[in-house]
Write a protein that holds these residues in place. Structure first.
Motif, PDB file in Angstrom:
ATOM      1  N   ALA A  29       0.642  -0.823  -0.095  1.00  0.00           N
ATOM      2  CA  ALA A  29      -0.071  -0.013  -0.101  1.00  0.00           C
ATOM      3  C   ALA A  29       1.393   0.875   0.077  1.00  0.00           C
ATOM      4  CB  ALA A  29      -0.709  -0.160   1.121  1.00  0.00           C
ATOM      5  N   ILE A  30       0.229   2.297  -0.655  1.00  0.00           N
ATOM      6  CA  ILE A  30       1.173   3.876  -0.754  1.00  0.00           C
ATOM      7  C   ILE A  30      -0.080   4.147  -0.089  1.00  0.00           C
ATOM      8  CG2 ILE A  30      -0.516   4.412  -2.847  1.00  0.00           C
ATOM      9  CD1 ILE A  30       2.850   5.954  -2.197  1.00  0.00           C
ATOM     10  N   LEU A  31       1.102   5.317   1.063  1.00  0.00           N
ATOM     11  CA  LEU A  31      -0.100   5.606   2.308  1.00  0.00           C
ATOM     12  C   LEU A  31       0.274   7.320   1.922  1.00  0.00           C
ATOM     13  CD1 LEU A  31       2.474   3.994   5.774  1.00  0.00           C
ATOM     14  CD2 LEU A  31      -0.137   3.138   4.356  1.00  0.00           C
ATOM     15  N   CYS A  32      -0.814   7.752   3.097  1.00  0.00           N
ATOM     16  CA  CYS A  32      -1.334   9.286   2.698  1.00  0.00           C
ATOM     17  C   CYS A  32      -1.427  10.006   3.575  1.00  0.00           C
ATOM     18  CB  CYS A  32      -2.245   9.210   1.659  1.00  0.00           C
ATOM     19  SG  CYS A  32      -2.158  10.801   0.114  1.00  0.00           S
ATOM     20  N   ASP A  33      -0.968  10.696   4.221  1.00  0.00           N
ATOM     21  CA  ASP A  33      -2.233  11.710   5.423  1.00  0.00           C
ATOM     22  C   ASP A  33      -3.216  12.266   4.542  1.00  0.00           C
ATOM     23  OD1 ASP A  33      -2.845  12.403   7.990  1.00  0.00           O
ATOM     24  OD2 ASP A  33      -1.170  13.053   8.525  1.00  0.00           O
ATOM     25  N   LEU A  34      -4.346  13.175   4.518  1.00  0.00           N
ATOM     26  CA  LEU A  34      -5.161  13.903   4.332  1.00  0.00           C
ATOM     27  C   LEU A  34      -5.321  14.837   4.813  1.00  0.00           C
ATOM     28  CD1 LEU A  34      -6.426  11.392   1.343  1.00  0.00           C
ATOM     29  CD2 LEU A  34      -4.511  12.763   1.060  1.00  0.00           C
ATOM     30  N   ASP A  35      -4.708  15.228   6.738  1.00  0.00           N
ATOM     31  CA  ASP A  35      -4.744  15.622   7.275  1.00  0.00           C
ATOM     32  C   ASP A  35      -3.669  16.835   7.139  1.00  0.00           C
ATOM     33  OD1 ASP A  35      -5.807  17.049   9.140  1.00  0.00           O
ATOM     34  OD2 ASP A  35      -5.676  15.522  11.270  1.00  0.00           O
ATOM     35  N   VAL A  36      -4.104  17.384   6.269  1.00  0.00           N
ATOM     36  CA  VAL A  36      -3.118  18.804   5.542  1.00  0.00           C
ATOM     37  C   VAL A  36      -2.890  19.780   6.408  1.00  0.00           C
ATOM     38  CG1 VAL A  36      -2.913  18.188   3.810  1.00  0.00           C
ATOM     39  CG2 VAL A  36      -4.309  19.509   4.114  1.00  0.00           C
ATOM     40  N   LYS A 152      -3.336  13.848  -3.010  1.00  0.00           N
ATOM     41  CA  LYS A 152      -3.454  12.438  -3.850  1.00  0.00           C
ATOM     42  C   LYS A 152      -3.427  12.032  -5.311  1.00  0.00           C
ATOM     43  CE  LYS A 152      -7.338  11.012  -3.131  1.00  0.00           C
ATOM     44  NZ  LYS A 152      -9.174  10.137  -2.861  1.00  0.00           N
ATOM     45  N   ASP A 153      -3.095  12.989  -6.140  1.00  0.00           N
ATOM     46  CA  ASP A 153      -2.406  13.128  -7.814  1.00  0.00           C
ATOM     47  C   ASP A 153      -0.562  12.352  -7.247  1.00  0.00           C
ATOM     48  OD1 ASP A 153      -4.764  13.578  -8.988  1.00  0.00           O
ATOM     49  OD2 ASP A 153      -4.453  15.832  -9.127  1.00  0.00           O
ATOM     50  N   GLU A 154      -0.328  13.286  -6.346  1.00  0.00           N
ATOM     51  CA  GLU A 154       0.906  12.382  -6.324  1.00  0.00           C
ATOM     52  C   GLU A 154       1.593  10.968  -5.906  1.00  0.00           C
ATOM     53  OE1 GLU A 154       3.930  14.099  -7.508  1.00  0.00           O
ATOM     54  OE2 GLU A 154       2.547  15.790  -7.461  1.00  0.00           O
ATOM     55  N   ALA A 155       0.354  10.555  -4.493  1.00  0.00           N
ATOM     56  CA  ALA A 155       0.106   9.358  -3.994  1.00  0.00           C
ATOM     57  C   ALA A 155      -0.275   8.499  -5.698  1.00  0.00           C
ATOM     58  CB  ALA A 155      -0.653   9.397  -3.257  1.00  0.00           C
ATOM     59  N   ARG A 156      -0.595   8.856  -6.575  1.00  0.00           N
ATOM     60  CA  ARG A 156      -1.659   7.597  -7.247  1.00  0.00           C
ATOM     61  C   ARG A 156       0.071   7.581  -8.064  1.00  0.00           C
ATOM     62  NH1 ARG A 156      -6.774  10.924  -7.487  1.00  0.00           N
ATOM     63  NH2 ARG A 156      -8.380   9.903  -6.140  1.00  0.00           N
ATOM     64  N   GLU A 161       3.716   3.788 -10.658  1.00  0.00           N
ATOM     65  CA  GLU A 161       5.373   3.742 -10.332  1.00  0.00           C
ATOM     66  C   GLU A 161       5.860   2.575 -10.023  1.00  0.00           C
ATOM     67  OE1 GLU A 161       9.630   6.277  -9.622  1.00  0.00           O
ATOM     68  OE2 GLU A 161       8.020   6.976  -9.768  1.00  0.00           O
ATOM     69  N   TYR A 162       5.287   2.729  -8.532  1.00  0.00           N
ATOM     70  CA  TYR A 162       6.135   1.393  -7.771  1.00  0.00           C
ATOM     71  C   TYR A 162       5.345   0.198  -7.673  1.00  0.00           C
ATOM     72  CZ  TYR A 162       9.624   4.424  -6.131  1.00  0.00           C
ATOM     73  OH  TYR A 162      10.932   5.647  -5.726  1.00  0.00           O
ATOM     74  N   GLY A 163       3.980  -0.390  -8.511  1.00  0.00           N
ATOM     75  CA  GLY A 163       3.008  -1.010  -8.251  1.00  0.00           C
ATOM     76  C   GLY A 163       2.197  -0.861  -7.172  1.00  0.00           C
ATOM     77  N   TYR A 164       2.248  -0.418  -6.522  1.00  0.00           N
ATOM     78  CA  TYR A 164       1.087  -0.581  -5.366  1.00  0.00           C
ATOM     79  C   TYR A 164      -0.593  -0.945  -5.904  1.00  0.00           C
ATOM     80  CZ  TYR A 164       4.516   1.487  -2.268  1.00  0.00           C
ATOM     81  OH  TYR A 164       6.355   1.852  -1.721  1.00  0.00           O
ATOM     82  N   GLU A 165      -0.684  -2.128  -5.211  1.00  0.00           N
ATOM     83  CA  GLU A 165      -2.203  -1.917  -5.214  1.00  0.00           C
ATOM     84  C   GLU A 165      -3.127  -1.576  -4.431  1.00  0.00           C
ATOM     85  OE1 GLU A 165      -1.887  -6.287  -4.553  1.00  0.00           O
ATOM     86  OE2 GLU A 165      -0.954  -6.754  -6.033  1.00  0.00           O
ATOM     87  N   ILE A 166      -2.937  -0.576  -3.472  1.00  0.00           N
ATOM     88  CA  ILE A 166      -3.766  -0.132  -2.295  1.00  0.00           C
ATOM     89  C   ILE A 166      -2.913   1.100  -2.150  1.00  0.00           C
ATOM     90  CG2 ILE A 166      -4.648   0.116  -0.198  1.00  0.00           C
ATOM     91  CD1 ILE A 166      -5.443  -2.871  -0.099  1.00  0.00           C
ATOM     92  N   MET A 167      -3.871   2.447  -2.076  1.00  0.00           N
ATOM     93  CA  MET A 167      -3.672   3.386  -0.938  1.00  0.00           C
ATOM     94  C   MET A 167      -4.410   3.417  -0.698  1.00  0.00           C
ATOM     95  SD  MET A 167      -4.405   7.734  -2.022  1.00  0.00           S
ATOM     96  CE  MET A 167      -4.386   7.809  -3.457  1.00  0.00           C
ATOM     97  N   LEU A 168      -3.628   3.644   0.519  1.00  0.00           N
ATOM     98  CA  LEU A 168      -4.529   4.274   1.805  1.00  0.00           C
ATOM     99  C   LEU A 168      -4.557   5.432   2.744  1.00  0.00           C
ATOM    100  CD1 LEU A 168      -5.622   2.743   4.964  1.00  0.00           C
ATOM    101  CD2 LEU A 168      -3.347   2.042   5.537  1.00  0.00           C
ATOM    102  N   ALA A 169      -5.497   5.621   3.252  1.00  0.00           N
ATOM    103  CA  ALA A 169      -5.063   6.984   2.864  1.00  0.00           C
ATOM    104  C   ALA A 169      -6.223   7.756   4.802  1.00  0.00           C
ATOM    105  CB  ALA A 169      -5.262   8.348   2.471  1.00  0.00           C
ATOM    106  N   ASP A 170      -5.758   8.467   5.516  1.00  0.00           N
ATOM    107  CA  ASP A 170      -5.823   9.060   6.567  1.00  0.00           C
ATOM    108  C   ASP A 170      -6.272  10.273   6.713  1.00  0.00           C
ATOM    109  OD1 ASP A 170      -6.158   9.440   9.928  1.00  0.00           O
ATOM    110  OD2 ASP A 170      -4.118   9.853  10.271  1.00  0.00           O
ATOM    111  N   GLY A 171      -7.379  10.411   7.140  1.00  0.00           N
ATOM    112  CA  GLY A 171      -8.334  12.028   6.520  1.00  0.00           C
ATOM    113  C   GLY A 171      -9.115  12.527   7.347  1.00  0.00           C
ATOM    114  N   ALA A 172      -8.881  13.859   6.773  1.00  0.00           N
ATOM    115  CA  ALA A 172      -8.778  14.540   8.246  1.00  0.00           C
ATOM    116  C   ALA A 172     -10.525  14.999   8.906  1.00  0.00           C
ATOM    117  CB  ALA A 172      -9.322  16.578   7.491  1.00  0.00           C
ATOM    118  N   PRO A 173     -10.596  15.057   9.951  1.00  0.00           N
ATOM    119  CA  PRO A 173     -11.410  14.833  11.109  1.00  0.00           C
ATOM    120  C   PRO A 173     -12.805  15.522  10.390  1.00  0.00           C
ATOM    121  CG  PRO A 173     -10.163  16.512  11.821  1.00  0.00           C
ATOM    122  CD  PRO A 173      -9.568  15.876  11.091  1.00  0.00           C
TER     123      PRO A 173
END
Length: 287
Positions: A29-36, A152-156, A161-173
């Motif tokens: 999984a590619i990880l993403c923290d979207l609580d900026v 999100k665009d950069e995570a995609r 590029e690296y063949g990740y099958e899942i994007m797992l994101a921590d969203g904002a409250p």
């Protein structure tokens, strides 16, 4: 690639702890923290940044002193009290400037520039769970939704590029702009809630938001054993609305102890590993 977003409708429900456990359990999984605005996933993942990028968005006024006629017109017209006058010199307070451009458009001496401003930074990092894309918006700055979309665009791109099958994101409250932006392209939203009246209320509103954008959702009930009657009410609501309950998480001091050591609870406690492994499998079955 499937995109999973962990949301809560409020802060403090355990969203980041759940995301951290999922990150530990996932193997591709590619990880993403979207609580900026107030990111905290880095506290558990301890990222090592290998790329830092500036985030420029929005505009702010700047008075060129050499061209200023010192007429005070901008001071009178600014609704946000962003213009300051001291000893006949007029300046713009960048904290108060809302970028409305009134002073720029109506300055009789054409002495005010309207510059793009730096609002924060975003990063690519390595973690022990894989790669992480995250950011930090400067205090009080706007355009959090735009920064979320950029992440999100950069995570995609990284996933491709690296063949990740899942994007797992921590969203904002909450259910505001960054959450709405986070939902774009999401395949599954995981609602983290607590067995309290406010927990049920916030679950209802974040679920309604996902329904509006036609994003499928499932529910994780955190600290379910603190109020079993309320847990039953939440499960009844989920049954009525058709939201699968992916699992229950018991209250445990191991969660706090793991945080102190900057670990996920699944790394710290074997029984919690077993609980979350079942929940993670249930989440994956919803994709």
């Amino acid at each position: 690639m499937h995109e999973i977003l962990v949301v809560s409708g409020k802060g403090g429900a355990g969203k980041t702890s759940v995301t951290g456990a999922f990150a530990h359990l996932s193997d591709n999984a590619i990880l993403c923290d979207l609580d900026v605005d107030a990111p905290d996933f880095h506290l558990l993942s301890q990222p090592e940044k290998y790329q830092t990028h500036e985030f420029w968005s929005g505009y702010e006024a700047h008075i060129r002193q050499d061209d200023c006629m010192q007429c005070g017109d901008c001071l009178e017209r600014c609704r946000f009290d962003a213009i300051k006058e001291e000893d006949g010199l007029y300046t713009v307070d960048p904290i108060k400037c809302e970028g409305c451009k009134v002073c720029v458009a109506l300055c009789p001496g054409d002495a005010i520039d309207f510059n793009l401003k730096k609002c924060g930074e975003w990063y690519r990092s390595h973690t022990r769970f894989g790669q992480l894309v995250h950011a930090q918006l400067y205090p009080g700055e706007e355009n959090s939704g735009r920064l979320v979309a950029l992440l999100k665009d950069e995570a995609r791109k990284t996933a491709k590029e690296y063949g990740y099958e899942i994007m797992l994101a921590d969203g904002a409250p909450g259910i505001g702009c960054p959450v709405i932006s986070s939902l774009s392209g999401t395949d599954l939203a995981v609602f983290v809630t607590e067995p309290t009246p406010s927990g049920l209320h916030d679950l209802e509103r974040v679920a309604a938001l996902c329904d509006h954008f036609r994003v499928k959702g499932c529910v994780v009930i955190n600290k379910y054993d603190l109020n079993t009657d309320m847990t039953e009410k939440i499960e009844s609501f989920c049954e009525q609305k058709g939201y699968p309950v992916a699992g229950r998480v018991p209250h445990s001091n191991a969660v706090t102890a793991a945080m102190v050591e900057r670990k996920t609870v699944t790394e710290y406690d074997s029984s919690m590993y077993t609980d979350f492994a079942g929940i993670w499998n249930n989440v994956l079955s919803q994709l």
